[in-house]
Write a protein that holds these residues in place. Structure first.
Motif, PDB file in Angstrom:
ATOM      1  N   ARG A  96     -71.146 -27.307 -16.847  1.00  0.00           N
ATOM      2  CA  ARG A  96     -70.505 -26.821 -15.623  1.00  0.00           C
ATOM      3  C   ARG A  96     -70.158 -27.975 -14.697  1.00  0.00           C
ATOM      4  N   MET A  97     -71.068 -28.929 -14.565  1.00  0.00           N
ATOM      5  CA  MET A  97     -70.819 -30.070 -13.692  1.00  0.00           C
ATOM      6  C   MET A  97     -69.647 -30.906 -14.204  1.00  0.00           C
ATOM      7  N   LEU A  98     -69.602 -31.137 -15.517  1.00  0.00           N
ATOM      8  CA  LEU A  98     -68.527 -31.946 -16.085  1.00  0.00           C
ATOM      9  C   LEU A  98     -67.181 -31.252 -15.954  1.00  0.00           C
ATOM     10  N   MET A  99     -67.159 -29.934 -16.063  1.00  0.00           N
ATOM     11  CA  MET A  99     -65.904 -29.200 -15.882  1.00  0.00           C
ATOM     12  C   MET A  99     -65.405 -29.345 -14.451  1.00  0.00           C
ATOM     13  N   HIS A 100     -66.312 -29.239 -13.488  1.00  0.00           N
ATOM     14  CA  HIS A 100     -65.928 -29.448 -12.082  1.00  0.00           C
ATOM     15  C   HIS A 100     -65.404 -30.875 -11.881  1.00  0.00           C
ATOM     16  N   ALA A 101     -66.043 -31.844 -12.536  1.00  0.00           N
ATOM     17  CA  ALA A 101     -65.614 -33.235 -12.411  1.00  0.00           C
ATOM     18  C   ALA A 101     -64.225 -33.431 -12.996  1.00  0.00           C
ATOM     19  N   ALA A 102     -63.923 -32.724 -14.087  1.00  0.00           N
ATOM     20  CA  ALA A 102     -62.601 -32.838 -14.717  1.00  0.00           C
ATOM     21  C   ALA A 102     -61.509 -32.301 -13.798  1.00  0.00           C
ATOM     22  N   VAL A 103     -61.773 -31.195 -13.137  1.00  0.00           N
ATOM     23  CA  VAL A 103     -60.808 -30.649 -12.182  1.00  0.00           C
ATOM     24  C   VAL A 103     -60.630 -31.617 -11.016  1.00  0.00           C
ATOM     25  N   ASP A 104     -61.724 -32.136 -10.511  1.00  0.00           N
ATOM     26  CA  ASP A 104     -61.690 -33.072  -9.386  1.00  0.00           C
ATOM     27  C   ASP A 104     -60.873 -34.314  -9.717  1.00  0.00           C
ATOM     28  N   LEU A 105     -60.872 -34.705 -11.003  1.00  0.00           N
ATOM     29  CA  LEU A 105     -60.193 -35.934 -11.415  1.00  0.00           C
ATOM     30  C   LEU A 105     -58.673 -35.783 -11.462  1.00  0.00           C
ATOM     31  N   MET A 106     -58.191 -34.560 -11.548  1.00  0.00           N
ATOM     32  CA  MET A 106     -56.745 -34.357 -11.618  1.00  0.00           C
ATOM     33  C   MET A 106     -56.042 -34.816 -10.340  1.00  0.00           C
ATOM     34  N   PRO A 107     -54.797 -35.268 -10.455  1.00  0.00           N
ATOM     35  CA  PRO A 107     -54.045 -35.616  -9.249  1.00  0.00           C
ATOM     36  C   PRO A 107     -53.763 -34.358  -8.429  1.00  0.00           C
ATOM     37  N   PRO A 108     -53.566 -34.502  -7.123  1.00  0.00           N
ATOM     38  CA  PRO A 108     -53.362 -33.329  -6.252  1.00  0.00           C
ATOM     39  C   PRO A 108     -52.241 -32.407  -6.706  1.00  0.00           C
ATOM     40  N   TRP A 109     -51.122 -32.960  -7.173  1.00  0.00           N
ATOM     41  CA  TRP A 109     -50.003 -32.105  -7.581  1.00  0.00           C
ATOM     42  C   TRP A 109     -50.382 -31.221  -8.768  1.00  0.00           C
ATOM     43  N   ALA A 110     -51.242 -31.719  -9.678  1.00  0.00           N
ATOM     44  CA  ALA A 110     -51.674 -30.923 -10.824  1.00  0.00           C
ATOM     45  C   ALA A 110     -52.642 -29.825 -10.382  1.00  0.00           C
ATOM     46  N   LYS A 111     -53.516 -30.146  -9.441  1.00  0.00           N
ATOM     47  CA  LYS A 111     -54.405 -29.113  -8.893  1.00  0.00           C
ATOM     48  C   LYS A 111     -53.585 -28.012  -8.235  1.00  0.00           C
ATOM     49  N   ASP A 112     -52.512 -28.401  -7.546  1.00  0.00           N
ATOM     50  CA  ASP A 112     -51.659 -27.414  -6.891  1.00  0.00           C
ATOM     51  C   ASP A 112     -51.032 -26.478  -7.924  1.00  0.00           C
ATOM     52  N   LEU A 113     -50.526 -27.034  -9.034  1.00  0.00           N
ATOM     53  CA  LEU A 113     -49.901 -26.204 -10.062  1.00  0.00           C
ATOM     54  C   LEU A 113     -50.911 -25.242 -10.675  1.00  0.00           C
ATOM     55  N   HIS A 114     -52.118 -25.715 -10.885  1.00  0.00           N
ATOM     56  CA  HIS A 114     -53.167 -24.880 -11.473  1.00  0.00           C
ATOM     57  C   HIS A 114     -53.775 -23.915 -10.465  1.00  0.00           C
ATOM     58  N   GLY A 115     -53.602 -24.211  -9.174  1.00  0.00           N
ATOM     59  CA  GLY A 115     -54.258 -23.404  -8.160  1.00  0.00           C
ATOM     60  C   GLY A 115     -55.751 -23.664  -8.102  1.00  0.00           C
ATOM     61  N   LEU A 116     -56.149 -24.874  -8.448  1.00  0.00           N
ATOM     62  CA  LEU A 116     -57.559 -25.263  -8.455  1.00  0.00           C
ATOM     63  C   LEU A 116     -57.770 -26.284  -7.338  1.00  0.00           C
ATOM     64  N   HIS A 117     -58.531 -25.891  -6.312  1.00  0.00           N
ATOM     65  CA  HIS A 117     -58.726 -26.761  -5.158  1.00  0.00           C
ATOM     66  C   HIS A 117     -60.208 -26.814  -4.784  1.00  0.00           C
ATOM     67  N   PRO A 118     -60.931 -27.820  -5.293  1.00  0.00           N
ATOM     68  CA  PRO A 118     -62.345 -27.967  -4.905  1.00  0.00           C
ATOM     69  C   PRO A 118     -62.456 -28.136  -3.395  1.00  0.00           C
ATOM     70  N   SER A 119     -63.491 -27.561  -2.823  1.00  0.00           N
ATOM     71  CA  SER A 119     -63.669 -27.650  -1.380  1.00  0.00           C
ATOM     72  C   SER A 119     -64.157 -29.043  -0.981  1.00  0.00           C
ATOM     73  N   ALA A 120     -64.014 -29.329   0.305  1.00  0.00           N
ATOM     74  CA  ALA A 120     -64.447 -30.633   0.817  1.00  0.00           C
ATOM     75  C   ALA A 120     -65.951 -30.812   0.652  1.00  0.00           C
ATOM     76  N   ILE A 121     -66.693 -29.724   0.655  1.00  0.00           N
ATOM     77  CA  ILE A 121     -68.145 -29.801   0.458  1.00  0.00           C
ATOM     78  C   ILE A 121     -68.481 -29.994  -1.015  1.00  0.00           C
ATOM     79  N   GLU A 122     -67.708 -29.348  -1.889  1.00  0.00           N
ATOM     80  CA  GLU A 122     -67.993 -29.391  -3.322  1.00  0.00           C
ATOM     81  C   GLU A 122     -67.766 -30.770  -3.928  1.00  0.00           C
ATOM     82  N   VAL A 123     -66.716 -31.466  -3.484  1.00  0.00           N
ATOM     83  CA  VAL A 123     -66.325 -32.728  -4.116  1.00  0.00           C
ATOM     84  C   VAL A 123     -67.447 -33.772  -4.124  1.00  0.00           C
TER      85      VAL A 123
END
Length: 286
Positions: A233-260
């Motif tokens: 679970r932690m590594l999956m969150h890290a993989a999402v966090d590693l994506m560039p912002p534009w890719a997160k936007d396309l996926h609709g995946l936005h980690p919170s400021a607390i989560e990062v």
């Protein structure tokens, strides 16, 4: 390093990870480093691909980026067994990278030829009527550059924060050796060229319900063991966090400021623990 083999905690950690990466039931033999590999032992690519945590994170990041291309997503959706065998697909990809990085040259060349032959049979038509083929050099280039960026950025964040730009360029060029053999074109030779290639692809990238379904399956796949579930679970969150912002936007995946910061600190702890556990090994598969 004898302690790697005899320390009980190290044996436990190594065993857990090898249980994820290896499929002993298939009869596969472990991949060990060879003096006759495609790359020399002191190569940058040996260094980057030898870290299990960053390769897991970078591999998932690469998958999330790759599926934003409609043809790449269609090839997986129409021809892959990922829906029934997600872990198997990830294992096969990890093994291909291990063999082509560390294995005997003959084994690496055989693995490349096998993938080339598989690609020839992956063809289809997109919903809008556009034909696609996995052997298309440009599509292969997209798949390749996503892996290059994913593995490299994961390594820099959790393995070698001070990695020089010269070494980054060397890694990109070395990774291009296998990409060229697979039929990719163009093949970036520097970090800047890799980033420019990603930028050139961006107008063709999109996300829809199918993209979100595949991403969900990747990110929520069952862990191979109960004990590995929190790490996964932690590594999956890290993989999402590693994506560039534009890719997160396309996926609709936005980690919170607390989560990062929590994800980055937790992942760093995992990375350092596994680096300690695998000290003295060339690859998690040996």
């Amino acid at each position: 390093m004898p302690g790697t083999r005899t320390n009980p905690l190290r044996r436990l950690l190594v065993g857990r990870v090898q249980g994820v990466l290896n499929n002993r039931a298939s009869g596969e033999t472990p991949v060990v480093r060879s003096a006759h590999a495609l790359y020399p032992p002191d190569s940058v690519i040996w260094r980057v691909h030898g870290d299990v945590t960053t390769m897991m994170i970078g591999g998932v990041t690469a998958l999330l980026l790759q599926m934003l291309h409609p043809a790449a997503l269609a090839g997986v959706w129409d021809h892959s067994t990922f829906r029934s065998d997600m872990l198997g697909r990830l294992r096969r990809t990890a093994r291909f990278i291990a063999v082509t990085t560390y294995g005997e040259r003959a084994a690496a060349e055989a693995a490349i030829e096998k993938v080339r032959s598989v690609h020839l049979g992956v063809n289809g038509v997109l919903p809008d009527g556009t034909p696609y083929a996995a052997s298309d050099p440009k599509l292969l280039a997209w798949v390749h550059v996503c892996e290059v960026i994913g593995f490299l950025d994961a390594w820099i964040r959790y393995g070698e924060r001070g990695m020089s730009l010269a070494d980054q360029d060397t890694y990109v060029a070395q990774a291009g050796l296998v990409a060229t053999a697979l039929g990719c074109d163009p093949v970036p030779q520097t970090r800047a060229e890799a980033e420019a290639l990603v930028a050139a692809f961006r107008p063709a990238l999109t996300a829809n319900a199918r993209t979100r379904e595949v991403a969900r399956m990747v990110l929520t796949q069952p862990a191979p063991s109960l004990g590995f579930a929190p790490v996964q679970r932690m590594l999956m969150h890290a993989a999402v966090d590693l994506m560039p912002p534009w890719a997160k936007d396309l996926h609709g995946l936005h980690p919170s400021a607390i989560e990062v910061p929590v994800v980055r600190a937790g992942t760093m702890a995992i990375a350092q623990s596994l680096q300690w556990a695998f000290a003295g090994r060339a690859t998690p598969r040996d």
